[in-house]
Design a protein around this motif. Structure first.
Motif, short mmCIF file in Angstrom:
data_model
loop_
_atom_site.label_atom_id
_atom_site.label_comp_id
_atom_site.label_asym_id
_atom_site.label_seq_id
_atom_site.Cartn_x
_atom_site.Cartn_y
_atom_site.Cartn_z
N GLY A 186 -0.65 -9.78 -7.63
CA GLY A 186 -1.91 -9.85 -8.36
C GLY A 186 -3.01 -9.01 -7.74
N GLU A 187 -2.67 -8.15 -6.82
CA GLU A 187 -3.62 -7.22 -6.23
C GLU A 187 -2.89 -5.92 -5.91
OE1 GLU A 187 -4.76 -7.95 -2.00
OE2 GLU A 187 -3.84 -9.90 -2.34
N ARG A 188 -3.66 -4.83 -5.94
CA ARG A 188 -3.06 -3.51 -5.81
C ARG A 188 -2.49 -3.30 -4.41
NH1 ARG A 188 -5.18 1.72 -4.42
NH2 ARG A 188 -3.85 3.38 -5.27
N VAL A 189 -1.25 -2.86 -4.36
CA VAL A 189 -0.62 -2.46 -3.11
C VAL A 189 -0.85 -0.98 -2.94
CG1 VAL A 189 1.57 -2.24 -1.87
CG2 VAL A 189 1.12 -4.30 -3.23
N ASP A 190 -1.73 -0.63 -2.01
CA ASP A 190 -2.12 0.75 -1.78
C ASP A 190 -1.21 1.36 -0.72
OD1 ASP A 190 -3.28 3.18 -1.22
OD2 ASP A 190 -5.33 2.40 -1.09
N LEU A 191 -0.37 2.29 -1.13
CA LEU A 191 0.60 2.86 -0.20
C LEU A 191 -0.08 3.64 0.92
CD1 LEU A 191 3.36 4.13 -2.65
CD2 LEU A 191 3.36 2.07 -1.25
N SER A 192 -1.27 4.13 0.68
CA SER A 192 -1.94 4.93 1.71
C SER A 192 -2.42 4.10 2.88
CB SER A 192 -3.11 5.70 1.10
OG SER A 192 -4.12 4.81 0.66
N THR A 193 -2.53 2.78 2.69
CA THR A 193 -3.06 1.91 3.75
C THR A 193 -2.15 0.74 4.08
OG1 THR A 193 -4.34 0.61 2.15
CG2 THR A 193 -5.44 2.50 3.17
N ILE A 194 -1.03 0.60 3.39
CA ILE A 194 -0.23 -0.61 3.56
C ILE A 194 0.32 -0.74 4.97
CG2 ILE A 194 1.98 0.38 2.85
CD1 ILE A 194 0.60 -3.16 2.12
N ASP A 195 0.58 0.38 5.66
CA ASP A 195 1.09 0.25 7.02
C ASP A 195 0.02 -0.21 7.99
OD1 ASP A 195 -0.22 2.65 6.74
OD2 ASP A 195 1.10 3.76 8.07
N GLN A 196 -1.25 -0.22 7.56
CA GLN A 196 -2.32 -0.76 8.38
C GLN A 196 -2.53 -2.25 8.12
OE1 GLN A 196 -5.85 1.68 7.72
NE2 GLN A 196 -4.54 3.47 7.38
N HIS A 197 -1.94 -2.76 7.04
CA HIS A 197 -2.09 -4.18 6.68
C HIS A 197 -0.73 -4.76 6.28
CE1 HIS A 197 -6.42 -3.39 6.61
NE2 HIS A 197 -6.16 -2.36 5.84
N PRO A 198 0.25 -4.72 7.18
CA PRO A 198 1.60 -5.16 6.81
C PRO A 198 1.71 -6.65 6.50
CG PRO A 198 1.44 -4.79 9.18
CD PRO A 198 0.15 -4.30 8.58
N ASP A 199 0.73 -7.46 6.95
CA ASP A 199 0.81 -8.89 6.69
C ASP A 199 0.77 -9.21 5.20
OD1 ASP A 199 0.90 -9.25 9.38
OD2 ASP A 199 -1.17 -9.89 9.61
N LEU A 200 0.21 -8.31 4.41
CA LEU A 200 0.13 -8.52 2.97
C LEU A 200 1.51 -8.74 2.37
CD1 LEU A 200 -1.57 -8.44 0.30
CD2 LEU A 200 -1.13 -5.97 0.26
N LEU A 201 2.52 -8.10 2.96
CA LEU A 201 3.88 -8.16 2.42
C LEU A 201 4.80 -9.06 3.23
CD1 LEU A 201 4.36 -4.37 1.60
CD2 LEU A 201 3.57 -6.20 0.08
N GLY A 202 4.26 -9.82 4.18
CA GLY A 202 5.08 -10.74 4.96
C GLY A 202 6.15 -10.01 5.75
N THR A 203 7.36 -10.58 5.75
CA THR A 203 8.45 -9.98 6.53
C THR A 203 8.87 -8.62 5.99
OG1 THR A 203 10.06 -11.21 5.20
CG2 THR A 203 9.36 -12.21 7.29
N ALA A 204 8.48 -8.30 4.75
CA ALA A 204 8.81 -6.99 4.18
C ALA A 204 7.86 -5.92 4.67
CB ALA A 204 8.80 -7.04 2.66
N GLY A 205 6.71 -6.30 5.25
CA GLY A 205 5.69 -5.34 5.63
C GLY A 205 6.17 -4.26 6.57
N PRO A 206 6.75 -4.61 7.73
CA PRO A 206 7.21 -3.57 8.65
C PRO A 206 8.27 -2.65 8.04
CG PRO A 206 7.08 -5.69 9.76
CD PRO A 206 6.90 -5.96 8.30
#
Length: 441
Positions: free
Chosen positions: A264-284
């Motif tokens: 329900g919120e935009r996953v921004d590929l340009s910054t997602i590696d700076q906020h991996p917690d957003l994706l839980g265990t999939a983040g890293p």
């Protein structure tokens, strides 16, 4: 597809038993043929006996003494549909028993988990495939397309004695095959209120970069302006500290689109590696799929502290996104000062299969049948599997070994790890979902 009423209890029981027995057959792949025994052959022969017991004709091939590979084919109802290859590798990485809570080759059950080297990578799935093959034979199931059940040696050391050898010496094993399913994917991760089962539709390529710097050798008391160690150190720092740009690929963009809808919120590929917690265990995992990477791993130079060496070298692990091989080489070489010798070595190309299509639709239906909160989400796998070699034969490979696990169980983190384990109920879930996929694909 036709079948009698499936006996899923036997399927579940056999999956666990076969996985345990495979773990108890040490098939350690050190990468050095001189130190590898006959474990892969023993494991393949064990599976051969299980398949032939229920009527399968099998083919067994040793690429070298003790390096066993096995295949069995189940004919489908529609010969015009491309065959589906489902495969698992029988070798495992080494395990130091003293570091483990339970014996790495014991196949023991503790607190609802099956422990052992290969529980996830990937004797658990090998057990699933053989149990399903036997289930289809007993229930006289005829799938829609030909199913090719295959078990390979040597995946952990590049497939030289497994898939790569078979493509040259047993090409008929892959006759008619258009798609393949194997590792690494299918493990559930929480995304919003849903459970996402990630399917690897692409893989990074891998390679090795070797740099050599040369300079004037001499006594340590007389510094030189062209010290080889200093030059190689600058090269290592230039590459190791470089930030490679985010490069969206179709698989990563498909992941971002599905994740955005689920969260329900935009996953921004340009910054997602700076906020991996957003994706839980999939983040890293997702973060590692966004960029090319070139990691310094070995640096060598000199042989005595008071001697300036005439040569120094460094090695790097290279992981490259689909379509980026030439661009990566240019980007790295631009970071280096003149006079550094550059060698790109052990190159295995990246692969990318479609991120949508009938096979993924079947996966989604099979997941939903067993988990009403489950959805299938494409992703790019940043490592390497046997699907890379199969791609050279025109086979589109997918990583999908479905496991429903608790949110705090990091299945990806257990690969090659101490105390590798899989929840027993997740292994049963894998058997049920995979059985549906193979029936209906």
């Amino acid at each position: 597809m036709t079948s009698t009423l499936p006996d899923l209890s036997t399927l579940q029981d056999e999956t666990l038993r076969f996985a345990q027995e495979l773990i108890r057959i040490p098939t350690v792949n050190t990468g050095d043929p001189r130190t590898i025994g006959d474990g892969e052959a023993r494991a393949a022969r064990y599976l051969q006996s299980l398949l032939e017991e229920v009527g399968y004709e099998t083919e067994y091939a040793e690429s070298a003494p003790g390096r066993g590979n096995l295949l069995a084919r189940l004919r489908g109802s529609d010969p015009d549909r491309g065959a589906l290859l489902v495969h698992a590798h029988l070798d495992v990485v080494p395990a130091a028993a003293d570091d483990w809570t339970h014996p790495p080759f014991g196949g023991e059950l503790h607190d609802g988990f099956l422990y052992g080297r290969g529980a996830l990578d990937m004797k658990g799935f090998a057990g699933v495939l053989v149990a399903i093959a036997r289930h289809f034979a007993r229930s006289r199931t005829r799938p829609r397309r030909d199913l090719v059940f295959a078990f390979f040696a040597d995946e952990e050391a590049g497939g030289v004695f497994g898939v790569r050898w078979l493509l040259r010496h047993r090409p008929h094993w892959f006759d008619g095959v258009t798609e393949a399913i194997s590792e690494v994917g299918g493990f559930s991760v929480p995304l919003g209120a849903q459970r996402a089962y990630l399917v690897a539709t692409a893989e990074k390529g891998i390679g090795r970069l070797v740099l050599t710097a040369r300079g004037t050798a001499g006594h340590g008391s007389r510094p030189t302006a062209d010290n080889a160690v200093t030059r190689i150190a600058r090269a290592v720092d230039a590459i190791g500290s470089h930030t490679f740009p985010v490069i969206p690929t179709p698989a990563v963009e498909a992941f971002a689109e599905r994740a955005t809808a689920l969260l329900g919120e935009r996953v921004d590929l340009s910054t997602i590696d700076q906020h991996p917690d957003l994706l839980g265990t999939a983040g890293p995992l997702v973060a590692a799929a966004l960029r090319n990477t070139v990691s310094p791993t070995i640096i060598q130079g000199g042989y005595k502290s008071n001697v300036i060496p005439g040569e120094a070298r460094a090695e790097f692990d290279v992981r490259v996104l689909p379509g980026q091989e030439d661009a990566l080489r240019r980007e790295v070489e631009a970071l280096l000062e003149p006079g550094i010798d550059i060698e790109w070595d052990r190159w295995v190309h990246p692969i990318e299969a479609p991120s949508s299509g009938p096979l993924l639709d079947v996966m989604a239906v099979a997941i939903a049948a067993e988990d009403e909160q489950g959805v299938v989400v494409p992703y790019l796998m940043p490592a390497s599997t046997d699907n890379k070699h199969l791609a050279s034969a025109g086979i589109a490979g997918y990583g999908f070994t479905p496991l429903r696990t608790d949110a705090d169980f990091d299945a990806f983190g257990h690969f090659h790890a101490v105390d590798e384990r899989v929840p027993v109920d997740a292994l049963a879930f894998c058997a049920w979902v995979t059985e549906r996929i193979l029936r209906d694909a």
